[in-house]
Design a protein around this motif. Structure first.
Motif, short mmCIF file in Angstrom:
data_model
loop_
_atom_site.label_atom_id
_atom_site.label_comp_id
_atom_site.label_asym_id
_atom_site.label_seq_id
_atom_site.Cartn_x
_atom_site.Cartn_y
_atom_site.Cartn_z
N ALA A 184 3.87 5.74 -5.54
CA ALA A 184 3.89 5.75 -7.00
C ALA A 184 2.82 6.68 -7.56
O ALA A 184 3.03 7.31 -8.60
N ASN A 185 1.67 6.78 -6.88
CA ASN A 185 0.59 7.65 -7.33
C ASN A 185 0.83 9.12 -7.01
O ASN A 185 0.29 10.00 -7.68
N ALA A 186 1.64 9.37 -6.00
CA ALA A 186 1.88 10.77 -5.58
C ALA A 186 2.90 11.48 -6.44
O ALA A 186 3.57 11.07 -7.25
N GLN B 72 0.83 -1.21 0.00
CA GLN B 72 0.00 0.00 0.00
C GLN B 72 0.86 1.26 0.00
O GLN B 72 0.56 2.22 -0.72
N GLN C 248 3.95 1.58 -1.11
CA GLN C 248 4.62 1.73 -2.40
C GLN C 248 3.65 2.22 -3.47
O GLN C 248 4.01 3.01 -4.34
N ALA C 249 2.40 1.74 -3.44
CA ALA C 249 1.39 2.18 -4.41
C ALA C 249 1.05 3.65 -4.19
O ALA C 249 0.89 4.40 -5.15
N ALA C 250 0.96 4.07 -2.93
CA ALA C 250 0.68 5.47 -2.62
C ALA C 250 1.83 6.37 -3.06
O ALA C 250 1.62 7.48 -3.57
#
Length: 98
Positions: free
Chosen positions: A96-98, A90, A92-94
Motif C-alpha cells: 500500500a505504501n509503494a 506487513q 499488504q502495508a508495504a
C-alpha cells in the motif's frame, strides 16, 4: 487428531452416549480437522495448515485466507498462524505504501 483447532479455537465436545438400557458412558467428539494447502495472494505461495472444516467454509465465505487471517483477533490464533498473520499484514502495508 488435534485436541483444539489452531484457527477458530473450536474445542472438542463432550457428552454421554446413552445405550438402549439408558446406561450412560462418557464420550468425546473431536474437531473435524483437515490438512489443506491454501493460497495466500499477498505472499504468492501456498500455505499448509491443519484446519477444522467449519473454518474452511468460513475462509471460502469471506473471500480467502488473507482476508480471514487479517480479521481474526491475534489472541485466538496459535503462534505459527499468528506469525503468518503478521507477515501478511506487513506485506499488504508495504504494498500500500509503494
Amino acid at each position: 487428531m488435534a485436541k483444539k483447532a489452531t484457527l477458530g479455537g473450536k474445542p472438542p465436545q463432550t457428552g454421554k452416549n446413552v445405550s438402549h438400557s439408558h446406561r450412560r458412558t462418557s464420550h468425546q467428539w473431536l474437531v473435524n480437522m483437515q490438512e489443506r494447502s491454501l493460497y495466500s495472494a499477498t505472499l504468492g505461495t501456498f500455505v499448509r495448515l491443519s484446519l477444522p472444516s467449519c473454518v474452511l467454509r468460513t475462509i471460502d465465505h469471506v473471500g480467502g485466507l488473507d482476508i480471514y487471517l487479517l480479521t481474526c483477533p491475534p489472541d485466538q490464533l496459535e503462534r505459527p498462524v499468528r506469525q503468518l498473520q503478521k507477515l501478511i499484514g506487513q506485506r499488504q502495508a508495504a504494498a500500500a505504501n509503494a
